[in-house]
Scaffold this motif. Structure first.
Motif, mmCIF file in Angstrom:
data_model
loop_
_atom_site.group_PDB
_atom_site.id
_atom_site.type_symbol
_atom_site.label_atom_id
_atom_site.label_comp_id
_atom_site.label_asym_id
_atom_site.label_seq_id
_atom_site.Cartn_x
_atom_site.Cartn_y
_atom_site.Cartn_z
ATOM 1 N N ALA A 114 -4.103 -0.349 -2.144
ATOM 2 C CA ALA A 114 -5.268 0.086 -2.913
ATOM 3 C C ALA A 114 -6.547 -0.056 -2.092
ATOM 4 C CB ALA A 114 -5.371 -0.725 -4.203
ATOM 5 N N ILE A 115 -6.665 -1.160 -1.349
ATOM 6 C CA ILE A 115 -7.846 -1.372 -0.503
ATOM 7 C C ILE A 115 -7.921 -0.313 0.591
ATOM 8 C CG2 ILE A 115 -8.826 -2.910 1.233
ATOM 9 C CD1 ILE A 115 -7.981 -5.246 -0.524
ATOM 10 N N ASN A 116 -6.806 -0.056 1.250
ATOM 11 C CA ASN A 116 -6.798 0.969 2.295
ATOM 12 C C ASN A 116 -7.158 2.335 1.732
ATOM 13 O OD1 ASN A 116 -6.036 -0.924 4.212
ATOM 14 N ND2 ASN A 116 -3.853 -0.537 3.967
ATOM 15 N N ALA A 117 -6.704 2.620 0.505
ATOM 16 C CA ALA A 117 -6.963 3.931 -0.101
ATOM 17 C C ALA A 117 -8.448 4.130 -0.414
ATOM 18 C CB ALA A 117 -6.131 4.093 -1.373
ATOM 19 N N VAL A 118 -9.100 3.126 -1.025
ATOM 20 C CA VAL A 118 -10.519 3.304 -1.374
ATOM 21 C C VAL A 118 -11.382 3.354 -0.121
ATOM 22 C CG1 VAL A 118 -10.289 2.241 -3.655
ATOM 23 C CG2 VAL A 118 -10.882 0.806 -1.704
ATOM 24 N N LEU A 119 -11.016 2.594 0.900
ATOM 25 C CA LEU A 119 -11.773 2.643 2.151
ATOM 26 C C LEU A 119 -11.616 4.004 2.824
ATOM 27 C CD1 LEU A 119 -11.057 -0.901 3.647
ATOM 28 C CD2 LEU A 119 -13.218 -0.061 2.715
ATOM 29 N N ALA A 120 -10.398 4.546 2.783
ATOM 30 C CA ALA A 120 -10.166 5.860 3.393
ATOM 31 C C ALA A 120 -10.923 6.948 2.658
ATOM 32 C CB ALA A 120 -8.664 6.165 3.396
ATOM 33 N N ARG A 121 -10.955 6.869 1.321
ATOM 34 C CA ARG A 121 -11.674 7.886 0.539
ATOM 35 C C ARG A 121 -13.166 7.830 0.829
ATOM 36 N NH1 ARG A 121 -7.907 6.471 -3.502
ATOM 37 N NH2 ARG A 121 -9.342 5.022 -4.491
ATOM 38 N N ARG A 122 -13.733 6.622 0.886
ATOM 39 C CA ARG A 122 -15.165 6.506 1.176
ATOM 40 C C ARG A 122 -15.487 7.038 2.576
ATOM 41 N NH1 ARG A 122 -18.544 3.752 -2.468
ATOM 42 N NH2 ARG A 122 -17.539 4.066 -4.477
#
Length: 349
Positions: A114-122
Motif C-alpha cells: 500500500a505504501i509503495n502504491a501511494v508513493l508511486a501514484r503521487r
C-alpha cells in the motif's frame, strides 16, 4: 529511501508495522497518538503517513484534517488503518482526504504494498503535471506547490462528496462499464434456528458487508435474494486508487470477516449496469432496483458455479485477467450459461 511516520496507539501493532517497514528498507518514525503524530510530521516531513483510525483524544480522521489544513503537509499521502467494527465514522474518511485504507488485521506485506502504491501514484501525478508546463511556468508553480496541494485536496473532497450524492440521488442510473460483485456472506441456508435468530444473523451480516463495500468505494449496494449485489462504477473511480483495486480489497476484507464455521462466496464481473429509481411517494420509500441484463446474469452464473465448486472468490475471465497482478487465477469451470468461471486467489501472485 522513503520515510514513513506510523501513528498508532497500540504498542504491539506499532512495533510490528515498524519492524516490517524497516525490513523493507524504509526510514521509520513513530508516534503513539494523534497530537504527537501531527507534531512529528511538522518537525520532520515524512514521505508517507500510516495512521490508525480509532485512537483516544484525536482520531485518525482528525489527524488527516489537521494535515490537510497545513500547507507544508497537505500533499503527504496518508494510509488509514481501520477495524471492521469502526462503522460509526467510516463514511467520514471518504471525505477527509485519506489516500488509502487497510483493514485490521493486515499482513506486513500488504502494508508495504500500500505504501509503495501511494508513493508511486503521487510520483506519477507530479511527473505528469510538471511535464505539461514550460521551464518558466515550472519555476512559478514550484513556488506555489503548497497552495496547489491544498487546492488539489479540496477538489478531491468535492468530487467524493458529489459521488456520494449521485449514488443516493433519485433517478435512473446507467453505467456503461462497471464492476458488479455478488456477495453471499451466509453460505448454505441454516437448517436449524428460530426465525428471529436467523433474521438477526441476516441483518448483522448484511449491515457489516454494506459498511465494508461502501468503505471501499461501492456506488450502490442492494439486496439480491438473500445475498447482496454491489456496483462499483469503473468510470467514477477515486482519484487515488483504481476501481479494480478497490473491488479486490473489498472482496478480501469481506472474506477476512467471515467466521470459520461459515462459508462465503463472492463473484465478480465487469460490464454495463442499469438501475431504476424506485420512489413511492405514498409510503415514503425510495431507492434503486437492478434491471436484469447480461452483466447481472453473468455474475449470478459465475457465483452459482463457484458455490458448487467451493470457491470463495471467482470472476469472469476478463476480470480475472485484469486482476492478474493482484490475484492469481486458480481452477476453472464452465457455468450453466456455457461460459468460463475462474477461481481467484488474492495475494497469491
Amino acid at each position: 529511501m522513503p520515510s514513513v511516520l506510523i501513528i498508532e496507539d497500540d504498542d504491539a501493532q506499532r512495533f510490528v508495522a515498524s519492524f516490517a517497514l524497516k525490513k523493507a528498507g524504509h526510514q521509520v518514525n513513530e508516534a503513539h497518538d494523534g497530537p504527537h503524530g501531527v507534531a512529528a510530521a511538522k518537525a520532520d516531513k515524512p514521505d508517507v503517513i500510516v495512521c490508525d483510525v480509532m485512537m483516544p483524544g484525536m482520531t485518525g480522521y482528525e489527524v488527516v484534517a489537521a494535515l490537510r489544513n497545513d500547507t507544508e503537509l497537505a500533499n503527504v499521502p496518508v494510509i488509514l488503518l481501520t477495524a471492521m467494527s469502526d462503522r460509526k465514522h467510516m463514511r467520514q474518511g471518504m471525505t477527509a482526504g485519506a489516500d488509502d485504507y487497510l483493514t485490521k488485521p493486515y499482513r506486513p506485506d500488504e502494508l508495504c504494498e500500500a505504501i509503495n502504491a501511494v508513493l508511486a501514484r503521487r510520483q506519477v501525478q507530479k511527473e505528469a503535471f510538471m511535464s505539461s508546463v514550460s521551464g518558466v511556468v515550472e519555476d512559478a508553480l514550484e513556488q506555489q506547490k503548497e497552495d496547489l496541494g491544498v487546492q488539489y485536496e479540496n477538489r478531491l473532497v468535492k468530487e467524493i462528496n458529489a459521488r456520494w450524492s449521485r449514488a443516493n440521488a433519485a433517478g435512473d442510473v446507467s453505467y456503461k462499464d462497471a464492476f458488479v460483485m455478488l456477495v453471499d456472506m451466509l453460505g448454505p441456508q441454516p437448517t436449524q434456528g428460530s426465525a428471529p435468530s436467523l433474521a438477526d444473523l441476516v441483518k448483522q451480516v448484511h449491515q457489516s458487508a454494506r459498511d465494508t463495500l461502501y468503505l471501499f468505494g461501492a456506488n450502490h449496494v442492494m439486496p439480491y435474494g438473500t445475498n447482496l449485489m454491489a456496483v462499483f462504477a469503473a468510470d467514477e473511480a477515486t482519484l487515488t486508487t483504481p476501481v479494480e483495486t478497490r473491488v479486490l480489497r473489498a472482496a478480501s476484507a469481506l472474506l477476512k470477516s467471515v467466521p470459520k464455521e461459515r462459508v462465503a462466496t463472492l463473484a465478480l464481473h465487469r460490464g454495463p449496469v442499469t438501475l431504476v429509481a424506485v420512489d413511492d411517494g405514498l409510503h415514503g420509500d425510495q431507492g434503486h432496483s437492478l434491471v436484469p441484463g447480461d452483466s447481472i446474469a453473468a455474475v449470478a452464473s459465475v457465483h452459482s458455479t463457484a458455490a458448487a465448486e467451493g470457491w470463495r472468490l471467482s470472476a469472469t475471465p476478463a476480470v480475472a485477467k485484469m486482476l492478474a497482478t493482484q490475484a492469481a487465477a486458480g481452477r476453472k469451470a464452465m457455468t450453466a450459461r456455457g461460459e468460463e468461471a475462474v477461481e481467484l486467489l488474492p495475494g497469491k501472485v
